[in-house]
Design a protein around this motif. Sequence first.
Motif, mmCIF file in Angstrom:
data_model
loop_
_atom_site.group_PDB
_atom_site.id
_atom_site.type_symbol
_atom_site.label_atom_id
_atom_site.label_comp_id
_atom_site.label_asym_id
_atom_site.label_seq_id
_atom_site.Cartn_x
_atom_site.Cartn_y
_atom_site.Cartn_z
ATOM 1 N N GLY A 110 0.786 -1.225 0.000
ATOM 2 C CA GLY A 110 0.000 0.000 0.000
ATOM 3 C C GLY A 110 0.816 1.271 0.000
ATOM 4 N N ARG A 111 2.060 1.197 -0.429
ATOM 5 C CA ARG A 111 2.918 2.382 -0.407
ATOM 6 C C ARG A 111 2.678 3.311 -1.604
ATOM 7 N NH1 ARG A 111 3.571 0.174 3.888
ATOM 8 N NH2 ARG A 111 5.555 -0.406 4.856
ATOM 9 N N LEU A 112 2.138 2.801 -2.697
ATOM 10 C CA LEU A 112 1.957 3.587 -3.916
ATOM 11 C C LEU A 112 0.561 4.207 -3.941
ATOM 12 C CD1 LEU A 112 3.587 1.155 -6.512
ATOM 13 C CD2 LEU A 112 4.693 2.803 -4.981
ATOM 14 N N ARG A 113 0.443 5.356 -4.618
ATOM 15 C CA ARG A 113 -0.827 6.063 -4.713
ATOM 16 C C ARG A 113 -1.135 6.378 -6.174
ATOM 17 N NH1 ARG A 113 0.082 4.887 -0.166
ATOM 18 N NH2 ARG A 113 0.059 6.186 1.724
ATOM 19 N N LEU A 114 -2.426 6.338 -6.517
ATOM 20 C CA LEU A 114 -2.854 6.774 -7.845
ATOM 21 C C LEU A 114 -2.969 8.286 -7.860
ATOM 22 C CD1 LEU A 114 -5.593 4.147 -8.778
ATOM 23 C CD2 LEU A 114 -3.462 4.566 -10.027
ATOM 24 N N GLN A 137 -3.248 12.122 -17.274
ATOM 25 C CA GLN A 137 -3.051 10.679 -17.198
ATOM 26 C C GLN A 137 -3.034 10.263 -15.725
ATOM 27 O OE1 GLN A 137 -1.985 7.808 -19.610
ATOM 28 N NE2 GLN A 137 -3.599 9.082 -20.512
ATOM 29 N N THR A 138 -3.537 9.067 -15.461
ATOM 30 C CA THR A 138 -3.482 8.519 -14.106
ATOM 31 C C THR A 138 -2.306 7.562 -14.000
ATOM 32 O OG1 THR A 138 -5.871 8.734 -13.817
ATOM 33 C CG2 THR A 138 -4.716 7.217 -12.347
ATOM 34 N N ILE A 139 -1.426 7.846 -13.056
ATOM 35 C CA ILE A 139 -0.214 7.045 -12.863
ATOM 36 C C ILE A 139 -0.106 6.670 -11.393
ATOM 37 C CG2 ILE A 139 0.954 8.207 -14.784
ATOM 38 C CD1 ILE A 139 2.579 9.758 -12.656
ATOM 39 N N LEU A 140 0.818 5.782 -11.095
ATOM 40 C CA LEU A 140 1.141 5.449 -9.712
ATOM 41 C C LEU A 140 2.368 6.235 -9.273
ATOM 42 C CD1 LEU A 140 0.543 1.592 -9.637
ATOM 43 C CD2 LEU A 140 -0.577 3.270 -8.144
ATOM 44 N N VAL A 141 2.303 6.767 -8.045
ATOM 45 C CA VAL A 141 3.421 7.540 -7.509
ATOM 46 C C VAL A 141 3.746 7.037 -6.108
ATOM 47 C CG1 VAL A 141 2.714 9.562 -8.832
ATOM 48 C CG2 VAL A 141 2.022 9.352 -6.426
ATOM 49 N N LEU A 142 4.939 7.394 -5.647
ATOM 50 C CA LEU A 142 5.331 7.189 -4.251
ATOM 51 C C LEU A 142 5.437 8.573 -3.624
ATOM 52 C CD1 LEU A 142 6.265 5.252 -1.982
ATOM 53 C CD2 LEU A 142 8.599 5.575 -2.805
ATOM 54 N N PRO A 143 4.574 8.922 -2.665
ATOM 55 C CA PRO A 143 4.596 10.272 -2.084
ATOM 56 C C PRO A 143 5.813 10.472 -1.174
ATOM 57 C CG PRO A 143 2.479 9.167 -1.721
ATOM 58 C CD PRO A 143 3.469 8.120 -2.135
ATOM 59 N N MET A 144 6.752 11.254 -1.640
ATOM 60 C CA MET A 144 7.976 11.479 -0.873
ATOM 61 C C MET A 144 7.695 12.216 0.436
ATOM 62 S SD MET A 144 11.526 13.287 -2.182
ATOM 63 C CE MET A 144 11.655 12.246 -3.627
ATOM 64 N N GLU A 145 6.690 13.065 0.455
ATOM 65 C CA GLU A 145 6.394 13.855 1.641
ATOM 66 C C GLU A 145 6.070 12.980 2.849
ATOM 67 O OE1 GLU A 145 6.376 17.063 3.882
ATOM 68 O OE2 GLU A 145 6.665 17.283 1.714
ATOM 69 N N GLU A 146 5.544 11.780 2.629
ATOM 70 C CA GLU A 146 5.212 10.889 3.722
ATOM 71 C C GLU A 146 6.450 10.392 4.481
ATOM 72 O OE1 GLU A 146 2.719 7.713 2.380
ATOM 73 O OE2 GLU A 146 1.163 9.063 1.574
ATOM 74 N N MET A 204 13.531 3.372 1.898
ATOM 75 C CA MET A 204 12.776 3.575 3.127
ATOM 76 C C MET A 204 11.352 3.039 3.020
ATOM 77 S SD MET A 204 13.909 7.420 4.297
ATOM 78 C CE MET A 204 15.496 7.751 5.059
ATOM 79 N N ALA A 205 10.780 3.098 1.814
ATOM 80 C CA ALA A 205 9.409 2.634 1.630
ATOM 81 C C ALA A 205 9.265 1.140 1.897
ATOM 82 C CB ALA A 205 8.934 2.965 0.217
ATOM 83 N N HIS A 206 10.369 0.411 1.878
ATOM 84 C CA HIS A 206 10.354 -1.016 2.195
ATOM 85 C C HIS A 206 10.504 -1.265 3.695
ATOM 86 C CE1 HIS A 206 10.393 -3.036 -1.794
ATOM 87 N NE2 HIS A 206 10.885 -1.873 -2.197
ATOM 88 N N GLY A 207 10.320 -0.250 4.498
ATOM 89 C CA GLY A 207 10.447 -0.409 5.943
ATOM 90 C C GLY A 207 11.897 -0.557 6.352
ATOM 91 N N ASP A 208 12.189 -1.578 7.135
ATOM 92 C CA ASP A 208 13.558 -1.822 7.608
ATOM 93 C C ASP A 208 14.211 -2.985 6.870
ATOM 94 O OD1 ASP A 208 13.382 0.211 9.521
ATOM 95 O OD2 ASP A 208 12.378 -1.134 10.934
ATOM 96 N N ARG A 209 13.724 -3.299 5.703
ATOM 97 C CA ARG A 209 14.237 -4.459 4.973
ATOM 98 C C ARG A 209 15.671 -4.246 4.488
ATOM 99 N NH1 ARG A 209 12.067 -8.896 2.213
ATOM 100 N NH2 ARG A 209 13.221 -9.589 0.375
ATOM 101 N N TYR A 210 15.999 -3.009 4.070
ATOM 102 C CA TYR A 210 17.279 -2.773 3.401
ATOM 103 C C TYR A 210 18.186 -1.845 4.209
ATOM 104 C CZ TYR A 210 14.887 -4.767 -0.625
ATOM 105 O OH TYR A 210 14.195 -5.608 -1.462
ATOM 106 N N VAL A 211 19.495 -2.027 4.008
ATOM 107 C CA VAL A 211 20.482 -1.104 4.535
ATOM 108 C C VAL A 211 20.354 0.209 3.770
ATOM 109 C CG1 VAL A 211 22.314 -1.841 2.931
ATOM 110 C CG2 VAL A 211 22.924 -0.879 5.148
ATOM 111 N N LEU A 212 20.626 1.315 4.422
ATOM 112 C CA LEU A 212 20.591 2.623 3.783
ATOM 113 C C LEU A 212 22.023 3.090 3.514
ATOM 114 C CD1 LEU A 212 17.839 4.405 5.920
ATOM 115 C CD2 LEU A 212 17.560 3.124 3.778
ATOM 116 N N PRO A 213 22.218 3.906 2.483
ATOM 117 C CA PRO A 213 23.582 4.373 2.185
ATOM 118 C C PRO A 213 24.156 5.197 3.323
ATOM 119 C CG PRO A 213 21.951 5.599 0.917
ATOM 120 C CD PRO A 213 21.217 4.465 1.545
ATOM 121 N N GLU A 214 25.422 4.952 3.616
ATOM 122 C CA GLU A 214 26.082 5.712 4.679
ATOM 123 C C GLU A 214 26.558 7.074 4.189
ATOM 124 O OE1 GLU A 214 28.707 3.773 7.225
ATOM 125 O OE2 GLU A 214 27.496 1.974 7.406
ATOM 126 N N VAL A 215 26.852 7.154 2.910
ATOM 127 C CA VAL A 215 27.276 8.441 2.352
ATOM 128 C C VAL A 215 27.107 8.391 0.835
ATOM 129 C CG1 VAL A 215 29.706 7.795 2.074
ATOM 130 C CG2 VAL A 215 29.120 10.195 2.383
#
Length: 532
Positions: free
Chosen positions: A118-122, A186-195, A313-324
Amino acid sequence: MTAGGRPAIVVAATPTSNGDLHVGHMAGPYLAGDVYSRYLAATGRPVIYTTCTDDSQSYVITTAHRKGVPPERLCATSTEAIERTLTAMGISMAGLPPIDDRYRETVREFFTALHQAGRLRLRTVRLPYANGAFLYDGLLTGTCPVCLGGSSGGVCEGCGHPNNFDELLDPRSTLDPDAPVTFREQTILVLPMEEYRDRLTGYFAAREGRWRPHGMQLIRELLDRPLPDIPVTFPGTWGVAAPFPETPGQILYPWVEAMPAVMYSTWWSAAQRGERAETADEHWRAEHGAELVYFHGFDNVYHWGLLDLVLLMAHGDRYVLPEVNVCNEFYELEGQKFSTSRDHLIWTADLLAEVPRDLVRFHLALTAPEYQRTDFSVAALREVTTRRLVEPWNALADALWLVSAGAGDAPLPTSETGRRRAELLIERVRLGYELPSLTRVADTIAGRLDGLAEEAAAATDGDPAALGDLFLQVRALLACAAPILIDVAAEAADAGVDLGLTAAQPAEIDAFTLPRLRTADVGETTGVRAGA
């Protein structure tokens, strides 16, 4: 970026498969990522250095149109050329992975997981349209709505700010500049960065001191504004088909492919050395705790620094994040930007055909555009490498050869003073590698050459400890230079010289010879040139 057994994943920005790599490209992420990876390996760290071609980019379409060739053929020939150039430069990757069904499956799985969570929005958005096609990224040109400079769609190369959907001013079609541009919904799917604002704010607050100032300034500017929606699907025909029922006939927006793409290339690279993993994202899983470092240019700060971070980040804590994110500025050619369309460039492959690659690597490291734009010229390469590297290096090699001839076969003792001097050099260079700063490392290496050459020239058959200290310091210098000067380092390693940067300095050392550097004779009788 501390030493130890922690695994590292080093990622260079994915090259678009619409041509080969010129010197400006090489002086940015590819050489810097390679040197950093080699340094980590010399400290005993397991490292995967990787990238893959960005075949879905719209710039493939525009270049293919300009050249009059099918995009598929352009991708194939460009990938071959890029891989040859990376190999010729000694870039320590396993190669470029194939963009095949496994690649596309990995990309789709990454976004299917976000869709199911449910992370994506129309969103219904207005998109520029001309000649029966929606325009985006390289298919579009106009005026940046932030800095008012000329810009392509998607992001402004000059100021780094994004311009999604209908935000670009005075839009024109790249393929047909005279075609009228209209706007269609057009209707597309987006990931809201503001969240993800709160998590982003905390992330950058913890890492602010590790970013270069210009890139961090752009991040602050972006965070001071409402954060944009990230397009995930788009009405296009070139790219990976989107697997979602809400957006039939659309593709995945090319810029969102990078994260699953480099996960796939990490998996593929590991497999080339015999490491097997069931899933393509295995090495990026948070439980493995890998150090993740990106190398890219300023024009990619929004994508690699923010957009791709939100995708993880949208995958929760599944992945390591870049250190730099290690972000370079533009490398210019005799005062102007490298330009394929104006034939104002030098292809890396052409330069390497005329100049020993250790000299090319050293000069690009010394003049790397780390904090501001810097300039390349053939005349400067010839003069600087001769004066600052080749002449003092070979003087040291010749003097050391004479000393080694009279040193005998028994190991030479070293003194506490000599060991400390070697450790000081290594520590100084280590600071440069861990920033990371190629310019600082190359300058430190060049600065120590003259002093060691003088010590070697003055050496006699006297105190064995003095001779041992000399060889110990030269060995330290060679080990420090090895991530940049890969050919002389390989020759020395083949002769038995220890080039590791992990152990304490030894109490005794065998005499050895220092490989000589070949000189460059470029720009006089060769075809290497700048401009048309």
